[in-house]
Each structure stands twice: as C-alpha cells, then as structure tokens.
Write an enzyme that holds these catalytic residues in place. Structure first.
Site, PDB file in Angstrom:
ATOM      1  N   GLY A  39       0.830  -1.205   0.000  1.00  0.00           N
ATOM      2  CA  GLY A  39       0.000   0.000   0.000  1.00  0.00           C
ATOM      3  C   GLY A  39       0.860   1.249   0.000  1.00  0.00           C
ATOM      4  O   GLY A  39       1.737   1.400   0.852  1.00  0.00           O
ATOM      5  N   GLY A  56       1.290   3.682   4.346  1.00  0.00           N
ATOM      6  CA  GLY A  56       2.349   2.848   3.786  1.00  0.00           C
ATOM      7  C   GLY A  56       3.612   3.642   3.505  1.00  0.00           C
ATOM      8  O   GLY A  56       4.729   3.184   3.776  1.00  0.00           O
ATOM      9  N   SER A  84     -16.145  18.473   0.529  1.00  0.00           N
ATOM     10  CA  SER A  84     -15.490  18.426   1.833  1.00  0.00           C
ATOM     11  C   SER A  84     -16.249  19.136   2.953  1.00  0.00           C
ATOM     12  O   SER A  84     -16.893  20.164   2.750  1.00  0.00           O
ATOM     13  CB  SER A  84     -14.114  19.061   1.700  1.00  0.00           C
ATOM     14  N   ARG A  90     -20.242  13.853  11.370  1.00  0.00           N
ATOM     15  CA  ARG A  90     -20.831  13.399  10.102  1.00  0.00           C
ATOM     16  C   ARG A  90     -22.034  12.481  10.280  1.00  0.00           C
ATOM     17  O   ARG A  90     -22.975  12.545   9.493  1.00  0.00           O
ATOM     18  CB  ARG A  90     -19.751  12.696   9.278  1.00  0.00           C
ATOM     19  N   GLU A 119      -6.447   3.230   7.000  1.00  0.00           N
ATOM     20  CA  GLU A 119      -7.886   2.936   7.056  1.00  0.00           C
ATOM     21  C   GLU A 119      -8.175   1.438   7.114  1.00  0.00           C
ATOM     22  O   GLU A 119      -9.241   1.026   7.571  1.00  0.00           O
ATOM     23  CB  GLU A 119      -8.610   3.564   5.855  1.00  0.00           C
ATOM     24  N   LEU A 171      -6.308  11.617   7.977  1.00  0.00           N
ATOM     25  CA  LEU A 171      -4.937  11.831   7.503  1.00  0.00           C
ATOM     26  C   LEU A 171      -3.977  11.682   8.674  1.00  0.00           C
ATOM     27  O   LEU A 171      -2.896  11.110   8.554  1.00  0.00           O
ATOM     28  CB  LEU A 171      -4.811  13.222   6.868  1.00  0.00           C
TER      29      LEU A 171
END
Lengths: 260, 578
Positions: free
Chosen positions: B10, B15, B250, B285, B376, B392
């Site tokens: 990844g 990664g 976003s 969210r 993730e 992030l």
C-alpha cells in the site's frame, strides 16, 4: 445515498451514446477500433460508460467482446490515472462528461507512452524523471525538529499551484518536443524543479537541481510551443516556470564560467 | 543470509510513512501498490489534518483533541492509542511542513488552521482544499529519494493476494499478482505491513477510489486475521451524484462558513442550525447524515424532485473561497456545470470511510504474528464515528509507529518459512487457474453492482434487523452466483477482469462481516443507527466487535473497550455540556 437523486430527468426520448474505442492487445500488437452503443443516462462520463461496457461487454454490432482495459482511480481529477485522448484531445476521462462530448465519443490511448493494453499506457518514465531532477526536499530526518520556516501566503500560493501536478502526462502528450526521438524531460519535471527551488528548505539544493536540467534532454530542449500550459488540467503556469528556470540556468552558467 | 528487506503493501499515507521510517533506519523496503503510489486514494482527502497546536490562541490542546475524538467516536475507540495519536499530532504537522507541504498560511506566515466538525477549535491545517494530495505527494517525494538511493524497491501495479503463513502461524511474506504479466510471485520478509485502505467499493459507488475494494484486508481475514468493528461505516453528509462515483464535497466547506439548508414552506430552513445550536453546521458526520435523511425522507422535502439539500457558500467572499476551497469547488463545477460560489450546491450523503478494519494492538500488530496493519484498513483510532480531518492524522501516525515496530520484530525473529512460501504460491496459482477457466453465465461487474445496491440500501444510515437479515441472505446468494461467473477476457496480460473477480469474492466476504456485525449490534452508536434500538447501550455494547473467518460465515466475538482516561458520557451536540 447521493445516487438516489439520479432519477431519469429526461424521459422524453430514449437515446443512445455512441462510442469508439481504439483497442490493442499488447505493446506490439495491431490496434483496431471497436464501436459501442449504450443507453443514455444522466451524468454519464467516459469512466461510467466504460464501466457499463464491463458489466455487459457487447459491441455495437451485438457481438460479445472483452471489457476495455484502462487506468483510473480517484474519478475526481486529483490522481492523474485516467488520462487518455478523448475526441482527439488529451484529458482525464473522469471529467469528460458524455453530455458535453460530440458523438461518437472517440477514445484512444496517449500516443507518447508505450501502450500496455487498450487505453492503458506506461508512464513510468515520468516518475523516473522526478528521480533524476531530485524532486524532493532533503530532510535531515523524520524525527521532531520543530516547525519549518515561516512562509508568506503569496509564496504558499505559488508553490501550491505547482504542487498540484498529478504526473498525468497531458503536458507531455501535447508537447511537440516530447517524442521517441528526444530525451526531453518535459514540462512536468521542469515544473517540479521550479517548485522545489522555491521551497525555503528545498532551495538549499537548488544548484544541484539546476544542474540536472542543464544537460541533454533538459531545459534547452523546450521549443516554447506553449502547448503544455494549454493542456494542463490544473492550469499550472508551466511556461512561467520554464522561463524562470531559463534565467536561473543562465545566471548559473555565467557564474560557473567565471568560477563564481 | 541475504540482505533483509521488509514488505509494505500500500502506497498511501500510512504505507509511505512506514516506508520512510524503515528506510531511514537503513533497512530496505519492498513497496507494493496496485497503482503508482502517487495515485493512491489518499489524494482524495480534501479538507485537512487535525493537530492541536493552538496557533489561534483558543486554548486548544492535545487533551481537548483527544476528548473531541473519543466523544466524536461515541466512546468505542480504545482510548490510550487515541491519546498517543493526538499528543503526536503537532509534531506530525511540523514534519509535513518541513517536507514541503504547501500548507495555507496566515498573514504573519504561520500555518493557518480552520474549523471542522465535532470541535469548537480551529484545529485543521490545510493545503488549499487538496490536503490529502499534498500530504501524499510530500511522502511520495521522500520515498522517491530513498528509491533513488536504492533502499526502496517499488512494485507498482502489483496486487497483494495473500500472506504467507507458516506452520507456527507466523507471517513470513506475501504472494502478489503482477497486474501486467498476470504472474504470481512470492516475496519473503520477517515483517509485512498492510496499509491497503478502506473497503468503500463494497458499496458500489461511494466517495472512494476504485482501488478501495478492501481485498487485501479481506484476504488476511480469510487467513485468520481478526476484523474489528466492520459495521461502523461512515456516511459523509455532503456528496454529489455520478454514474461512476459519488464525489465528496469536503466538510471544510462548512468549516469555512458553508450552511446546509432546504426550502420549507417557501423559506430557507437551516435545519442543522435549528436542531444543533451548539455546533450548527459542524456537527459530526453521522449526525449530519441522519439529519439530511430525516429532512428528505421523514419531512419529505426534496429539491426539484431530487433527494438532496443545499450546501451554500454564496454568502462568503468569492476570493476567499477560491483560495481556501478552490480544489473542492472546482470538482463541483467540473462535474455539475454550476459555479458554487454563486449558486448553492445540491448534496446528499454517500458512503465515505470505514472506522472498522483489521484488528490491531497498540503497536499496529494484527493477530497473525509478523503481519501489521496501518491506515484505514485497521480499526483503531476512530471508534464508532471518525471526526473530519482525523483520517490523515491516523494514517500518518499509524505509519510512523508501525515502521519502528516492524524493525524491532525483524531484529528479534526471522520467521522460518519452511515450505510455506512455495505452498502459498501454489495455492494462489491454483486459485487463479480456476478463475481463468470460469465459464458460467454471470458477469463479475454486474454482480458487484447488485452487491453495491444492496449494501447501500440496507447497511448505511439506518439499519433494520429484518433488512440486514435479508441482505445477508442476498450476500450468500451472490456468493453462490459468483461461482457461476463467466470470464469475458481470456487475455494473458493486464487482465483487469481476472483480478476484479478475485477481489469481488473478497468484497463479498467483507460485506458479510459488515452486515452481520450490524445485525448483532442492537443499539445505536455513532454511525451505527437502528431506529428500533435508538439508544446507546454501554452495558451490552461498549465493546469492540471482533469477526473471525469460518467456512459458514463470520464468527463474532466482543472485547471490552479501554476507557482508562475519559469516563463515557452521553453524546449530544445540541447543547454544550463541557
């Protein structure tokens, strides 16, 4: 989910979308055109048309065929993967909206890179160039060394514009100087040299970066056709970078000549 | 013994960060990615990355960031790793700054910060509105430097197929498929990292990139790795429709002052501001997505007969919008043909992120020794709902700590592979020989469309036990029909249908984990909402769901959550209770 708002907005007349795809089994094999005809749906783009072919791979003549091979990933024009030639123009397939394209929609692989299969090409040369021009900031290490230097908002805006380069290849496809007979590194790599030379830490290595673009295939191979800047999907001011690097290289040459 | 190299699968943020840490220690890395790493899904993150550096003088601190994150996740995350991540966040921002990320600046030349959901502080550093892309490029550049030095070897256009697991149950390498030659090779290493991203493609169309099939994590799960909290899938409130994907708009749009509304009785109705006065448009969210569902389905308010609401920035300064949100607004304009600076955007929720993933411990170790996970594809940092701009951070933090942990393990053991490598290669070659000869009547991509439709309809914002049960029945039917797929592409090179058919099986396995995890959890917590069980039930479900693979379907088990630092309390966003 967001797709539920996709109810057929235009039920007036069922129409089809006609597509022509240039197909090729591998690098050495013959290319040929294959036509497809798909029912119109709202908000189709080139990607979703190719996906529809995957789910029912039958060509316009009604013959079963194999799904089209192409590269894509983000589908919102930030990854650079799905670059191809759509109706004669190099661009990302994801932002090529079917309703805005003349039909038949004609899809071809980029011509400046080796074809892997169908619309998929090998752009590894672009990444190799980034190595050659030292497109990075040379850090002492990833351990905690505190904040970086302060920067003006104006400098940030300038660097950000160049840092949006997706290595998509549009500028190279459009460039008359970039071809099999030349070693020209092209606008994308030059843009990255400009970017890292602008960075307050990156500037420390600006001399060695300039050296990488002073030889064969470097800056002087640019023919100033200015196609790159017109083809760039992110409106990166590539010609401005090339002009500025030209001045830097001249100054450096003079300095080198005079032994500083 | 040959030079020791470690394996990272990844090339997204997690990664690449792990690769940097390993290479920096002078150890070689073989880095595998299905796409050139610069095209990884991390590029899609728009709004920013959280770190409580308090440059706005608001009294922000890592402790408040920690509390916001745990509270936002409805107390399902193990607290100690989350605390460590929040403590490390400022240092991570400064490192990224030194790497050359063009973070947006204040007039004084400091890093600028903006607001995001689930917090009252300006805590999100950003680079225009393509922050993920900018972070990924910075790490990609550092890795390229190590590649130029010969420490990193990239295997781009290679797909992880399985872990090599020896008789002792230890991971000693991987098998991988060369997506050009379609040949399978085996690679051995004392530690292997999966940093392979989320499984959004299980839902057909989502905000995710096409590589986010979850296939690698699902393969490891089928080999005995535990998958945790699979049922916690984040549905982002604001996306735009497309035939190929649902594109994210976003949360930073609301962070900079954007408002959600719809038209009720001929007047704009700012429903979030009315229902959640304390946080307004910046509720987390899960709350915003449920609110939009309520407006559209319970109140029956649509716009031009479409299921959507307005996301409005037309009251804000167009120059500021271009500067701070250009990348996002450009997406809306390119795909919808309307300039959002002057016309309100139409948006609706879409599947966005998986809080669940491979189970790991605080050192990012899965329960297969030698196999690590970060980013993730693991479950550790977000509990039942992830706060915006924490992904992030968790990717980079996970990569940062897993690198040294992989090195430590390699120093202590070099797993004895024995015949495991050859056996695993043979197993995968047989599998692919079987796939090549499939000549049934089903189409893999058509089956995937069905999978996506079912999962999207029944396993997203609202979950009902009867529909979850039906969905699991459907998944088992799809697994049977998968056996009857017919290959349309018999080509020997770059055969995308072949690799996709393999991935599709893995997606179906994961879909069952997600669906059955949701069925078993009779409560509402974060993104998991059951109208029949509307309350959080800490007595029975303040627990991590742990799914292990068995031939007759996932076996579910539960593990207590670490609540050492913050006592769980009711989660409300309509009033300030702190």
């Amino acid at each position: 989910m967001a797709d539920e708002q996709n109810h057929e907005q235009n039920k007036a007349e069922p129409k089809n979308i006609e597509i022509r795809v240039r197909r090729q089994d591998g690098p050495g094999s013959e290319a040929s055109w294959e036509e497809f005809s798909l029912p119109w749906k709202a908000q189709h783009n080139v990607i979703s048309l190719l996906m529809a072919i995957q789910a029912a791979p039958v060509n316009a003549a009604g013959q079963p065929t194999r799904p089209v091979v192409w590269d894509c990933n983000c589908l919102e024009e930030v990854c650079g993967a799905c670059t191809m030639i759509v109706n004669g123009r190099v661009r990302q397939a994801c932002t090529a909206l079917a309703d805005e394209l003349e039909q038949p929609i004609q899809l071809e692989p980029m011509s400046k890179f080796p074809v892997l299969r169908d619309l998929s090409v090998d752009r590894s040369r672009m990444f190799e160039k980034l190595k050659e021009v030292h497109a990075w900031v040379q850090l002492d290490g990833s351990h905690d060394l505190g904040p970086g230097p302060r920067q003006s908002a104006a400098n940030q805006e300038q660097t950000y514009a160049f840092s949006r380069c997706m290595t998509c290849g549009c500028c190279l496809e459009a460039c008359p100087q970039y071809n099999d007979d030349s070693d020209f590194m092209g606008a994308s790599a030059l843009g990255q040299v400009f970017l890292f030379n602008l960075n307050p830490i990156g500037a420390v290595q600006s001399e060695e970066r300039l050296e990488t673009i002073m030889g064969l295939g470097g800056l002087s191979d640019c023919g100033n056709a200015q196609n790159c800047v017109a083809a760039c999907p992110k409106d990166i001011p590539l010609t401005k970078a090339i002009a500025s690097l030209g001045r830097d290289v001249t100054v450096k040459s003079l300095r080198d000549l005079l032994g500083r | 013994m040959a030079e020791q190299r470690l394996i990272v699968v990844g090339g997204g943020l997690a990664g690449l960060m792990a690769t940097i840490k390993i290479a920096e220690a002078g150890v070689g890395v073989d880095l595998f990615s299905v796409v050139p790493v610069k095209r990884s899904h991390s590029v899609c993150a728009q709004g920013g990355i959280n770190a409580a550096v308090n440059l706005k003088g608001e009294g922000d601190s890592p402790a408040i960031h920690f509390d916001d994150t745990v509270y936002g996740g409805d107390f399902l995350a193990n607290q100690t790793p989350v605390r460590s991540m929040c403590d490390k966040a400022p240092e991570i921002i400064y490192l990224l700054d030194r790497m050359g990320v063009p973070f947006s600046r204040t007039p004084e030349g400091n890093l600028d910060f903006r607001r995001f959901g689930g917090t009252k502080h300006h805590r999100t550093a950003f680079a225009g509105a393509t922050t993920g892309q900018q972070l990924l490029y910075a790490l990609d550049e550092q890795v390229r430097r190590y590649e130029a030095e010969g420490l990193v070897r990239k295997f781009e256009n290679w797909e992880f197929l399985s872990a090599v697991v020896n008789e002792a149950g230890t991971c000693t390498g991987i098998t991988a498929l060369d997506l050009l030659s379609m040949q399978i090779e085996v690679f051995e290493a004392p530690s292997v990292l999966l940093a392979t991203g989320g499984p959004g493609i299980v839902y057909g169309r989502s905000t995710n990139s096409m590589v986010n099939t979850g296939t690698a994590a699902a393969a490891a799960y089928q080999q005995g790795a535990t998958y945790a909290n699979g049922e916690f899938i984040q549905v982002h409130p604001t996306a735009i429709p497309g035939q190929d994907k649902l594109r994210l708009i976003s949360e930073s749009v609301r962070g900079e002052g954007g408002r959600l509304w719809t038209m009720r009785d001929g007047k704009p109705w700012y429903f979030l501001e009315e229902w959640y006065p304390a946080y307004g448009n910046l509720v987390p969210r899960d709350i915003a997505s449920r609110a939009i569902h309520k407006v559209v389905f319970e109140h029956g308010i649509k716009i031009d007969d479409q299921n959507c609401v307005y996301l409005d920035v037309t009251h804000l300064d167009p120059d500021m919008l271009t500067r701070k949100l250009g990348g996002v607004l450009e997406i809306y304009e390119k795909f919808m043909g309307v300039d959002p600076r002057f016309t309100p955007m139409k948006v609706f929720p879409a599947v966005h992120y998986s809080m669940g993933g491979l189970w790991v411990d605080a050192e990012q170790k899965t329960d297969i020794p030698g196999l690590f996970a970060a980013g993730e594809c693991e479950y550790q940092y977000h509990g039942a709902n992830r706060l915006g701009a924490n992904s992030l951070l968790s990717c980079i933090y996970g990569g940062m700590i897993v690198g040294p942990n992989m090195l430590a393990r390699s120093a202590e053991t070099a797993g004895e592979g024995g015949s495991a490598a050859a056996d695993e290669k043979a197993r995968m070659e047989n599998r692919f020989a079987g796939l090549r000869s499939m000549d049934g009547t089903e189409n893999a991509y058509a089956l995937w469309n069905e999978l996506g439709d079912w999962m999207t309809r029944n396993v997203t914002v609202e979950r009902h036990n009867d529909r979850l049960k039906e969905t699991d029945d459907k998944l088992q039917e799809l697994m049977e029909r998968w056996q009857n797929i017919g290959m349309n592409d018999h080509g020997q090179r770059a055969n995308q249908e072949l690799s996709f058919t393999n991935q599709l099986w893995n997606m179906l396995e994961l879909a069952r984990v997600i669906t059955l995890g949701a069925l078993a959890r009779d409560e509402s917590r974060g993104a998991h909402f059951k109208p029949d069980f509307p309350e959080r039930d800490d007595e029975n479900f303040l627990k991590t769901t742990k799914a292990t693979w068995a031939a007759d379907g996932p076996q579910l088990d539960y593990e207590d959550v670490d609540t050492e630092h913050i006592v769980p309390r009711a989660r409300v966003y309509n009033v300030d209770i702190r």
